[in-house]
Design a protein around this motif. Structure first.
Motif, PDB file in Angstrom:
ATOM      1  N   SER B  71      -0.727  -2.399   5.094  1.00  0.00           N
ATOM      2  CA  SER B  71      -1.341  -2.366   3.450  1.00  0.00           C
ATOM      3  C   SER B  71      -2.896  -2.468   3.412  1.00  0.00           C
ATOM      4  CB  SER B  71      -1.046  -3.779   2.808  1.00  0.00           C
ATOM      5  OG  SER B  71      -1.593  -4.030   1.723  1.00  0.00           O
ATOM      6  N   SER B 123       0.080   3.554   5.532  1.00  0.00           N
ATOM      7  CA  SER B 123      -0.223   2.494   4.443  1.00  0.00           C
ATOM      8  C   SER B 123       0.580   2.976   3.239  1.00  0.00           C
ATOM      9  CB  SER B 123      -1.510   2.434   4.466  1.00  0.00           C
ATOM     10  OG  SER B 123      -2.297   1.924   5.503  1.00  0.00           O
ATOM     11  N   GLY B 127      -0.295  -0.815  -1.768  1.00  0.00           N
ATOM     12  CA  GLY B 127      -0.847  -1.736  -0.840  1.00  0.00           C
ATOM     13  C   GLY B 127       0.222  -2.916  -1.073  1.00  0.00           C
TER      14      GLY B 127
END
Lengths: 566, 191
Positions: B71, B123, B127
């Protein structure tokens, strides 16, 4: 690419196709001043608004009166939002006690929402009070969309009417659009969004401690009511920074599909409205067809590029398409689809980060915006942008056979072509000149997130997006005084320097007499015309932007294949 | 022009009242009555305490829990700082951090079969992605099983129970909600 990934895109398109005629005929009735099934409920409200606003319903406006009214409203609504953002700290609905915005950022944001761009150099979840979101940004999402559609309707009246000087009444078009079109859809779909999991509250953020002991602050706010108009009005400004990638703004694959349909809905419907207004629906479907072809071309390239994945990551032994900056519940197909749709129109909402797309995947949103966002387009702006290209196409076709071009019975002469060229030249000039300047001065390079050709792409994308009033970003590029001011003014010119020539073109067309169709009249609803229209759009776009795009995404793609990093 | 400015001012005020205040406040009122759970953020409470939200991902670091994706939101899974890395495909930072992520994952999961799946090394966009792919969950299963002294088959069976398929068979991608899975592992009942 997978079959299921394609089915997703095709079903989405079929939904839009099925809704085009119903929503298009409804909008025709609304802008023609006819009764609709909502009239018994809304007509009294409409009358009340005119009485408070001091609007005379039957007053017709010339193209410049229409443009002045539109500009005056934009100036007032810009000033209002600027003041609101600068004073939010002292106003209600601010449970997180967010501070006032700085002057340059407030200037940028106020222009951004006035022009339907929704470029965001701030993160809503840690910068904006609920009042700023509801009565500032979401309100702008309604009225800036209403302004866009009003201009489009006025331009179409210019094409449809003969031997008159007037194009309708700006205030009536704006009011009827917000009241009869945007508000009812927002209420119904907004409530579905809440049911599907989007927050809709006014209380302070909620602290949580996970079962493992991880501390987290869960955000909230009146999100669903803003989310729906964000897509429907092709505004695109997220309640939170992650926009439609955030599970708060887009919790499921189904909400994702609904958001996608909302983005195309009014732009597609307006092509049918257009056909009804010029009394030949084949004209509207011809434009729809050209748009549909460009949509699928963009999606195909974006989906292919993202499904290929990053060779540099594959070299580490990890297989699969590119998932950097994408969400698990959507996956690659729905992310590529969203990126295509949001830049075909002037929406700019994102459910994945275009900055982290593969070079050729990121090229698709860039090119979509450079072509002028005429694929269903921003609400209103897409149609009037497309009409500009139609006029150019008719003109070029006329040159090829050596006779005076005409469109729908109107002779296209010097003045019309001048206005059309003016509107078509604004985008390239406003995009490429600031990009070139930013690429060589220190403030332009100070806030890049990536090096090499991708850094250049970030700059190019920023000026393309702001000038096309899209608002999506290669999000790595950070704000500073230079970008706040220059992208701010760029958004302003990008909106008004296209809208005003388009209105002038409409004014010129409205004043013309109708020539009867003859054997030599070029039909503008045939397959040949559609092909020619696409050709003109692609050639104008390619000739203008290919050099710049080559320095960015295209060279990055070639360097990636050689394994270079920056 | 002056006349238009006056009309603009009045039209601005009347539309703010209708579209900027009445509309969102009425929507909030209806939502709070009709869908109070969702409208207040789909909170998950265990024994009266808020432990998270069904739709917001969390940071998990103990081996006995399934972990989510990398994240870039704040210091990790910060809903007040949502966003991704925004690294391009040729970014050196992307390549270095992906390498490091793979190394960490392989160290934490010595019994996993093959290299980690793509979503565990990239990622997410928000997030705060609450989900991982089913592949990722099965890949992590041996570690979770070992830490909990359970059989891998039992953990796999639990994962299979919590896989959410594509909506209507074609929308989105199959995924597993990490919080749901971890609550089930602990056998915790939500209020």
């Amino acid at each position: 690419m997978t079959v299921i990934g394609w089915i997703q895109a095709i079903v989405f398109f079929l939904l839009v196709l099925a809704l085009t005629k119903p929503i298009g005929s409804y909008m025709f009735r609304v802008f023609d001043g006819q009764k609709t099934w909502l009239s018994p409920l809304l007509r009294p409200v409409e009358r009340l608004i005119y009485r408070i606003g001091g609007v005379r319903e039957d007053e017709e406006m010339t193209w410049y009166a229409y443009a002045f009214a539109m500009l005056a409203f934009s100036v007032v609504s810009f000033a209002y939002l600027y003041v609101l953002l600068r004073t939010q700290k002292w106003l209600p609905f601010n449970p997180q006690h967010f501070d006032n915005m700085t002057p340059d950022l407030a200037f940028n944001t106020a222009i951004s929402f006035t022009t339907n761009t929704n470029w965001q150099f701030y993160s809503g979840e840690n910068a904006l009070s609920y009042l700023s979101q509801m009565a500032g940004l979401a309100w702008h999402n309604f009225v800036s969309a209403g302004v866009g559609i009003a201009i489009a309707v006025a331009v179409v009246r210019g094409v449809a009417r003969t031997s008159v000087k007037t194009l309708g009444n700006f205030w009536v078009d704006l009011t009827r659009c917000c009241l009869y079109v945007l508000l009812p859809i927002s209420i119904v779909v907004g409530l579905y969004f809440v049911a599907a999991g989007m927050p809709q509250n006014l209380h302070a953020y909620q602290d949580a401690v996970s079962i493992e002991g991880f501390k987290q602050t869960l955000t909230g706010g009146p999100m669903a009511s803003q989310e729906v108009i964000k897509e429907l009005g092709t505004n695109g400004g997220g309640f939170v920074n992650a926009n439609s990638a955030s599970p708060n703004e887009n919790p499921t694959a189904l909400t994702n599909l609904v958001e996608l349909v909302l983005i195309f809905l009014l732009g597609a419907g307006l092509t049918y409205t257009y056909g009804k207004m010029v009394k030949d629906t084949r004209q509207g479907w011809a434009i729809f067809t050209a748009m549909a072809i460009l949509f699928f071309a963009g999606f195909m390239l974006a989906y292919w590029a993202e499904a290929q994945g990053n060779p540099l990551v594959h070299a580490m032994g990890v297989a699969g398409g590119n998932m950097e900056g994408k969400e698990c519940r959507f996956g690659i197909s729905a992310s590529a689809l969203f990126a295509t749709v949001t830049t075909d129109t002037s929406c700019g909402a994102v459910n994945s980060w275009h900055d982290s797309f593969m070079p050729l995947g990121g090229l698709v949103p860039l090119v979509n915006m450079q072509l002028g966002e005429i694929v269903f387009g921003g609400v209103g702006s897409g149609l009037y942008g497309m009409i500009v290209f139609v006029v150019l196409t008719v003109f070029i076709a006329g040159l090829m056979v050596g006779r005076t071009p005409e469109y729908l019975g109107k002779k296209i002469e010097r003045r019309e072509v001048q206005f059309a060229i003016l509107a078509a030249l604004v985008t390239p000039v406003l995009c490429l000149v600031p990009t070139a300047v930013a690429a060589i001065i220190p403030p332009g390079l100070a806030t890049l997130n990536n090096g090499g050709p991708h850094g250049f792409s970030e700059i190019l994308y920023a000026f393309t997006s702001t000038n096309a009033n899209n608002g999506s970003a290669f999000g790595g590029l950070g704000p500073n005084l230079f970008y706040n001011i220059v992208t701010g003014t760029n958004m302003m010119f990008g909106r008004f320097a296209v809208a005003i020539p388009a209105l002038a073109l409409a004014g010129a067309l409205a004043g013309k007499t109708s020539v009867p169709e003859g054997p030599g009249t070029f039909t503008t609803h045939s397959g040949i015309f559609v092909a020619l229209l696409i050709g003109v759009i692609v050639i104008v776009g390619a000739l203008t932007f290919l050099p710049a795009d080559s320095l960015g995404p295209i060279v990055e793609h070639l360097l990636l294949l050689q394994g270079n990093t920056y | 022009m002056i006349k238009h400015l006056g009309t603009s001012l009045r039209m601005t005020i009347v539309s703010i009242v209708l579209l900027g205040l009445i509309y969102p406040l009425a929507m909030t009122a209806i939502a709070q009555v009709a869908f109070p759970k969702q409208a207040n953020g789909s909170l998950v409470t265990v024994n009266g305490k808020v432990v998270g939200s069904w739709i917001v991902g969390q940071l998990w670091s103990k081996p006995q829990y399934f972990q989510g994706r990398p994240s870039a939101a704040g210091k990790g899974y910060d809903p007040t700082n949502t966003g991704g890395t925004n690294y391009g495909a040729t970014s050196k930072k992307l390549i270095d951090s992906t390498k490091a992520t793979i190394a960490t994952l392989e160290k934490q999961n010595p019994d996993a079969s093959g290299p980690p799946p793509m979503d565990l090394v990239t990622s997410s966009a928000s997030g705060i992605d609450p989900d991982i792919s089913p592949d990722a969950a099965y890949w992590e299963a041996p570690r979770v099983a070992k830490a909990r002294k359970m059989s891998i088959a039992a953990v796999n069976a639990l994962v299979a129970q919590h896989v959410q398929g594509r909506t209507f068979g074609f929308l989105g991608e199959p995924h597993v909600n990490v919080l749901e899975l971890n609550l089930a592992l602990d056998g915790l009942k939500t209020d």
